[in-house]
Design a protein around this motif. Structure first.
Motif, mmCIF file in Angstrom:
data_model
loop_
_atom_site.group_PDB
_atom_site.id
_atom_site.type_symbol
_atom_site.label_atom_id
_atom_site.label_comp_id
_atom_site.label_asym_id
_atom_site.label_seq_id
_atom_site.Cartn_x
_atom_site.Cartn_y
_atom_site.Cartn_z
ATOM 1 N N GLU A 26 0.836 -1.199 0.000
ATOM 2 C CA GLU A 26 0.000 0.000 0.000
ATOM 3 C C GLU A 26 0.870 1.249 0.000
ATOM 4 O OE1 GLU A 26 -3.548 0.642 2.731
ATOM 5 O OE2 GLU A 26 -2.143 2.132 3.540
ATOM 6 N N LEU A 27 0.516 2.194 -0.855
ATOM 7 C CA LEU A 27 1.091 3.528 -0.836
ATOM 8 C C LEU A 27 0.015 4.490 -0.372
ATOM 9 C CD1 LEU A 27 2.924 3.584 -4.280
ATOM 10 C CD2 LEU A 27 3.993 3.316 -2.042
ATOM 11 N N TYR A 28 0.370 5.408 0.511
ATOM 12 C CA TYR A 28 -0.608 6.391 0.959
ATOM 13 C C TYR A 28 0.025 7.773 1.038
ATOM 14 C CZ TYR A 28 1.533 5.651 5.566
ATOM 15 O OH TYR A 28 2.429 5.533 6.605
ATOM 16 N N ALA A 29 -0.775 8.784 0.785
ATOM 17 C CA ALA A 29 -0.329 10.175 0.854
ATOM 18 C C ALA A 29 -1.388 10.972 1.592
ATOM 19 C CB ALA A 29 -0.104 10.731 -0.544
ATOM 20 N N GLY A 30 -1.014 11.483 2.769
ATOM 21 C CA GLY A 30 -1.933 12.275 3.556
ATOM 22 C C GLY A 30 -1.554 13.741 3.550
ATOM 23 N N ASP A 31 -2.302 14.530 4.298
ATOM 24 C CA ASP A 31 -2.018 15.954 4.355
ATOM 25 C C ASP A 31 -0.767 16.258 5.173
ATOM 26 O OD1 ASP A 31 -3.317 15.047 6.646
ATOM 27 O OD2 ASP A 31 -4.218 16.999 7.067
ATOM 28 N N LYS A 32 -0.313 15.274 5.993
ATOM 29 C CA LYS A 32 0.872 15.500 6.823
ATOM 30 C C LYS A 32 1.999 14.513 6.539
ATOM 31 C CE LYS A 32 -1.791 17.463 10.647
ATOM 32 N NZ LYS A 32 -3.110 17.296 10.000
ATOM 33 N N ARG A 33 1.657 13.275 6.179
ATOM 34 C CA ARG A 33 2.687 12.259 5.969
ATOM 35 C C ARG A 33 2.334 11.377 4.780
ATOM 36 N NH1 ARG A 33 6.068 12.012 10.305
ATOM 37 N NH2 ARG A 33 6.981 10.064 9.561
ATOM 38 N N ALA A 34 3.360 10.769 4.195
ATOM 39 C CA ALA A 34 3.171 9.779 3.124
ATOM 40 C C ALA A 34 4.033 8.582 3.447
ATOM 41 C CB ALA A 34 3.544 10.368 1.766
ATOM 42 N N GLY A 35 3.617 7.409 2.980
ATOM 43 C CA GLY A 35 4.387 6.227 3.341
ATOM 44 C C GLY A 35 4.031 5.004 2.529
ATOM 45 N N VAL A 36 4.627 3.893 2.921
ATOM 46 C CA VAL A 36 4.427 2.605 2.286
ATOM 47 C C VAL A 36 4.178 1.564 3.370
ATOM 48 C CG1 VAL A 36 6.918 2.134 2.264
ATOM 49 C CG2 VAL A 36 5.431 0.926 0.669
ATOM 50 N N ASP A 37 3.320 0.598 3.068
ATOM 51 C CA ASP A 37 2.924 -0.433 4.030
ATOM 52 C C ASP A 37 2.921 -1.774 3.306
ATOM 53 O OD1 ASP A 37 1.730 -2.114 5.869
ATOM 54 O OD2 ASP A 37 0.084 -0.761 6.355
ATOM 55 N N LEU A 38 3.788 -2.699 3.733
ATOM 56 C CA LEU A 38 3.867 -4.034 3.145
ATOM 57 C C LEU A 38 3.425 -5.069 4.175
ATOM 58 C CD1 LEU A 38 6.620 -2.284 2.143
ATOM 59 C CD2 LEU A 38 6.859 -4.316 0.737
ATOM 60 N N MET A 39 2.485 -5.907 3.796
ATOM 61 C CA MET A 39 1.970 -6.925 4.708
ATOM 62 C C MET A 39 2.032 -8.298 4.035
ATOM 63 S SD MET A 39 -1.734 -7.135 6.646
ATOM 64 C CE MET A 39 -1.630 -5.406 7.065
ATOM 65 N N TRP A 40 2.477 -9.280 4.794
ATOM 66 C CA TRP A 40 2.652 -10.624 4.253
ATOM 67 C C TRP A 40 2.392 -11.637 5.348
ATOM 68 C CZ3 TRP A 40 6.115 -14.768 5.038
ATOM 69 C CH2 TRP A 40 6.202 -15.702 3.991
ATOM 70 N N SER A 58 4.300 -10.886 8.662
ATOM 71 C CA SER A 58 5.299 -9.828 8.575
ATOM 72 C C SER A 58 4.648 -8.559 8.064
ATOM 73 C CB SER A 58 6.452 -10.231 7.653
ATOM 74 O OG SER A 58 7.405 -9.186 7.569
ATOM 75 N N ARG A 59 4.941 -7.450 8.734
ATOM 76 C CA ARG A 59 4.429 -6.151 8.289
ATOM 77 C C ARG A 59 5.529 -5.110 8.440
ATOM 78 N NH1 ARG A 59 -1.128 -3.076 10.171
ATOM 79 N NH2 ARG A 59 -1.296 -1.751 8.309
ATOM 80 N N ASN A 60 5.729 -4.342 7.379
ATOM 81 C CA ASN A 60 6.773 -3.324 7.373
ATOM 82 C C ASN A 60 6.183 -2.007 6.900
ATOM 83 O OD1 ASN A 60 9.467 -5.051 7.731
ATOM 84 N ND2 ASN A 60 8.097 -6.165 6.359
ATOM 85 N N ARG A 61 6.307 -0.983 7.754
ATOM 86 C CA ARG A 61 5.764 0.337 7.452
ATOM 87 C C ARG A 61 6.870 1.383 7.542
ATOM 88 N NH1 ARG A 61 0.400 1.508 7.880
ATOM 89 N NH2 ARG A 61 0.939 3.547 8.743
ATOM 90 N N ALA A 62 6.833 2.334 6.620
ATOM 91 C CA ALA A 62 7.764 3.458 6.646
ATOM 92 C C ALA A 62 7.022 4.691 6.178
ATOM 93 C CB ALA A 62 8.976 3.190 5.757
ATOM 94 N N SER A 63 7.233 5.818 6.863
ATOM 95 C CA SER A 63 6.567 7.055 6.473
ATOM 96 C C SER A 63 7.425 8.246 6.869
ATOM 97 C CB SER A 63 5.188 7.170 7.136
ATOM 98 O OG SER A 63 5.318 7.396 8.532
ATOM 99 N N THR A 64 7.158 9.353 6.220
ATOM 100 C CA THR A 64 7.847 10.602 6.542
ATOM 101 C C THR A 64 6.943 11.763 6.169
ATOM 102 O OG1 THR A 64 9.924 11.833 6.263
ATOM 103 C CG2 THR A 64 8.963 10.840 4.296
#
Length: 211
Positions: A26-40, A58-64
């Motif tokens: 999943e890719l997401y873009a919000g009004d304050k942060r954007a990130g990626v979410d991988l779930m397996w 396994s779940r890996n999330r990163a945002s900035t």
């Protein structure tokens, strides 16, 4: 700046998927942060290629944010033994910016028709002994052979008994799914504190693919 960051995320998402063989990205873009979410998650198989009660998650999330602040990263990996009624015993290893935290507890998973639930109640094995309750609810009603609805809610309260501090995280996804692709609105909320709570939110859009 925002669109350059999103294009970089797409490249990261595709390259990471090749290495990890994630079930969903999943890719997401919000009004304050954007990130990626991988779930397996997948059951281990025995020598006869049959599914066993052992499940790996396994779940890996990163945002900035959009100001080049340090990236927030989290990787959660778990192995559980699941009984036929959906209840399981789970061991969790969480890799966060603050370090590694092992956790143990009970898990429950259930899938019936268009509805799925996956969650656990665990306690970390460090001195703080945080109590984590995690639940992921997903409902994908079928409209026709190609289109489905996509409704997902995550609830993640964490309690620190030593300091009596609560941390609540809620994530919502509302949209439509076409074959393996889904997109729509995303809403992430967080509240943290003891007697008074500090709240943050991130509102925007998401796009995800299931493999």
């Amino acid at each position: 700046m925002k669109y350059h960051f999103l294009s970089s995320l797409v490249v990261l998402c595709l390259s990471t998927n090749i290495r990890l063989n994630a079930q969903s990205v999943e890719l997401y873009a919000g009004d304050k942060r954007a990130g990626v979410d991988l779930m397996w998650f997948k059951n281990f198989k025995n020598s006869r290629d049959q599914r066993t009660p052992l499940l790996f998650f396994s779940r890996n999330r990163a945002s900035t944010d959009y100001k080049n602040s340090p990236t927030a990263f989290g990787s959660t990996n778990a192995i559980s033994y699941n009984f036929k009624n959906g209840i399981g015993i789970v061991g969790v290893g969480a890799f966060l910016n603050a370090g590694f935290t092992p956790k143990v507890g009970v898990q429950y998973s259930k899938q019936k028709g268009d509805f799925m639930f996956f969650g656990w109640f665990v306690s970390d094995l460090k001195k703080n002994n945080n109590l984590d309750l995690f639940g992921l609810f997903r409902y994908q009603p079928k409209f026709n052979n190609q289109w489905r609805g996509f409704i997902q809610a995550e609830l993640f309260p964490v309690y620190n008994p030593k300091n009596q501090i609560w941390n609540f995280t809620e994530r919502f996804r509302l949209g439509a799914r076409y074959h393996t692709w889904a997109s729509g609105l995303m809403m992430d909320f967080n509240q943290a504190g003891k007697n008074t709570f500090t709240s943050t939110n991130n509102l925007g859009i998401f796009i995800r693919n299931e493999f």
